[in-house]
Design an enzyme around this catalytic site. Structure first.
Site, PDB file in Angstrom:
ATOM      1  N   GLU A 144      -6.532   6.977  -8.325  1.00  0.00           N
ATOM      2  CA  GLU A 144      -5.435   6.039  -8.556  1.00  0.00           C
ATOM      3  C   GLU A 144      -5.892   4.637  -8.173  1.00  0.00           C
ATOM      4  O   GLU A 144      -6.337   4.448  -7.033  1.00  0.00           O
ATOM      5  CB  GLU A 144      -4.212   6.424  -7.714  1.00  0.00           C
ATOM      6  CG  GLU A 144      -3.544   7.691  -8.190  1.00  0.00           C
ATOM      7  CD  GLU A 144      -2.436   8.166  -7.276  1.00  0.00           C
ATOM      8  OE1 GLU A 144      -1.731   9.104  -7.653  1.00  0.00           O
ATOM      9  OE2 GLU A 144      -2.293   7.619  -6.153  1.00  0.00           O
ATOM     10  N   ARG A 185       1.382  14.951  -6.956  1.00  0.00           N
ATOM     11  CA  ARG A 185       0.058  14.410  -6.664  1.00  0.00           C
ATOM     12  C   ARG A 185      -0.822  14.653  -7.881  1.00  0.00           C
ATOM     13  O   ARG A 185      -0.680  15.657  -8.582  1.00  0.00           O
ATOM     14  CB  ARG A 185      -0.560  15.071  -5.419  1.00  0.00           C
ATOM     15  CG  ARG A 185       0.042  14.624  -4.086  1.00  0.00           C
ATOM     16  CD  ARG A 185      -0.329  13.174  -3.784  1.00  0.00           C
ATOM     17  NE  ARG A 185       0.136  12.721  -2.480  1.00  0.00           N
ATOM     18  CZ  ARG A 185       1.295  12.140  -2.252  1.00  0.00           C
ATOM     19  NH1 ARG A 185       2.152  11.962  -3.252  1.00  0.00           N
ATOM     20  NH2 ARG A 185       1.630  11.733  -1.039  1.00  0.00           N
ATOM     21  N   HIS A 239       1.249   5.217  -9.470  1.00  0.00           N
ATOM     22  CA  HIS A 239       1.901   5.799  -8.293  1.00  0.00           C
ATOM     23  C   HIS A 239       2.973   4.841  -7.753  1.00  0.00           C
ATOM     24  O   HIS A 239       2.872   4.313  -6.646  1.00  0.00           O
ATOM     25  CB  HIS A 239       0.873   6.123  -7.199  1.00  0.00           C
ATOM     26  CG  HIS A 239       1.361   7.185  -6.254  1.00  0.00           C
ATOM     27  ND1 HIS A 239       0.509   7.993  -5.527  1.00  0.00           N
ATOM     28  CD2 HIS A 239       2.610   7.584  -5.907  1.00  0.00           C
ATOM     29  CE1 HIS A 239       1.206   8.833  -4.786  1.00  0.00           C
ATOM     30  NE2 HIS A 239       2.488   8.593  -5.008  1.00  0.00           N
TER      31      HIS A 239
END
Length: 323
Positions: free
Chosen positions: A269, A240, A288
């Site tokens: 993100e 993360r 991601h």
């Protein structure tokens, strides 16, 4: 028989891709969050489940108060740090995730980032597209991965799969974990346990972070930890974004405290286009994409469906998250 109603963030790039919708609509009637906001009074009493996919739908107190028939929140993915589970449970609603499904895809992206960074894959691609000379610059020299030392921070399911892959590359593997793995598990991948994280940081050519986000792991890698790494080392984050102090990372990369970074996760993100990480030549940043494959996404959707149907049928869902 009328299908149960599920609230989804959106259909398409802002939510669940169209290719997975037939699978969902075989079992449910879908209502997008946009439709719900426009005609809340029409849908509030109908919705029995919420599908959380990406960041397109926030399950907060306001939403929970408007859905009296809600029984389950099904999260697409393993991480549930974006969900207030005690709050959701207080409304008598179960929370489910999709564990084990993402392990291979996430381990694959970790290896991909390590290899792409070490072998200057992006630089090579850009050279092929834009070259003004037929000669490769000295700056395009990469580093061998085979025989190098990989330090894995977090040797859970995904970390162990990374170790399996790295072992095939004949890498030396160190790992730091809350608990040491069994001797036979270590032997199977040639991994050596480092009780202290500093030992791993000081000895590794590549450091891969594979931990869950928690109060204990928030900014686990900061100024102090980056300073312990080798000057020619690379940091890879597939956990993360908040596990790494991004300001400290930018500074470390600019001052050449470490050689490079390869990130699948950031905060926020995606990063703003003017973020300093995106302007550094020794950084790879992905939006991601660790689980972003057709096969893994299909299984995630199928598990969301099976968990939801179990709850609606009065059964114990296989993947309920309990705090």
């Amino acid at each position: 028989m009328e299908k149960p109603c599920v609230l989804v963030p959106a259909l398409g790039p802002k939510g669940i891709y169209q290719c997975f919708i037939p699978c969902i609509e075989e079992h449910f009637t879908t209502v997008t969050y946009e439709e719900f906001e426009k005609k809340q009074e029409n849908f509030a009493e109908m919705i029995q489940a919420v599908f959380v996919w990406g960041c397109g739908l926030q399950v907060n107190k306001k939403l929970l108060q408007t859905l009296p028939k809600l029984q389950v929140v099904a999260n697409g993915g393993v991480g549930v740090d974006h969900l207030d589970i005690p709050l959701i449970n207080s409304f008598g609603v179960k929370v489910c995730n999709t564990p084990h499904v993402v392990d291979n895809a996430t381990a694959d992206i970790g290896m991909t980032l390590m290899l792409a960074s070490a072998r200057k894959i992006l630089e090579g691609h850009d050279f092929s597209k834009y070259h003004e000379s037929v000669y490769l610059a000295e700056s395009t020299l990469g580093n061998d991965v085979s025989g190098a030392t990989l330090g894995i921070i977090g040797m859970g399911r995904i970390g162990y799969k990374v170790a399996k892959r790295a072992n095939s590359f004949e890498m030396k593997i160190l790992y730091h974990n809350r608990n040491q793995r069994k001797e036979e598990e270590e032997r199977a991948v040639g991994a050596v346990y480092c009780e202290k994280i500093e030992d791993l940081l000081q000895k590794s050519d590549f450091v891969m972070v594979v931990v869950n986000l928690s109060p204990q792991t928030r900014k686990l890698i900061g100024v102090k930890e980056l300073a312990m790494m080798k000057p020619n080392s690379t940091l890879i984050n597939i956990s993360r974004g908040l596990v790494v102090d991004q300001d400290a990372l930018v500074d470390a990369l600019k001052r050449k405290v470490i050689k490079a970074a390869a990130l699948d996760v950031t905060y926020p993100e995606p990063l703003p286009r003017d973020h300093p990480l995106l302007s550094l030549p020794n950084v790879i940043v992905l939006p991601h994409m660790g689980t972003h494959t057709v096969e893994t996404s299909q299984v995630i959707v199928e598990k969301m469906i099976s968990n939801t149907l179990a709850v609606l049928n009065g059964e114990q869902p296989p993947d309920e998250v309990k705090i």
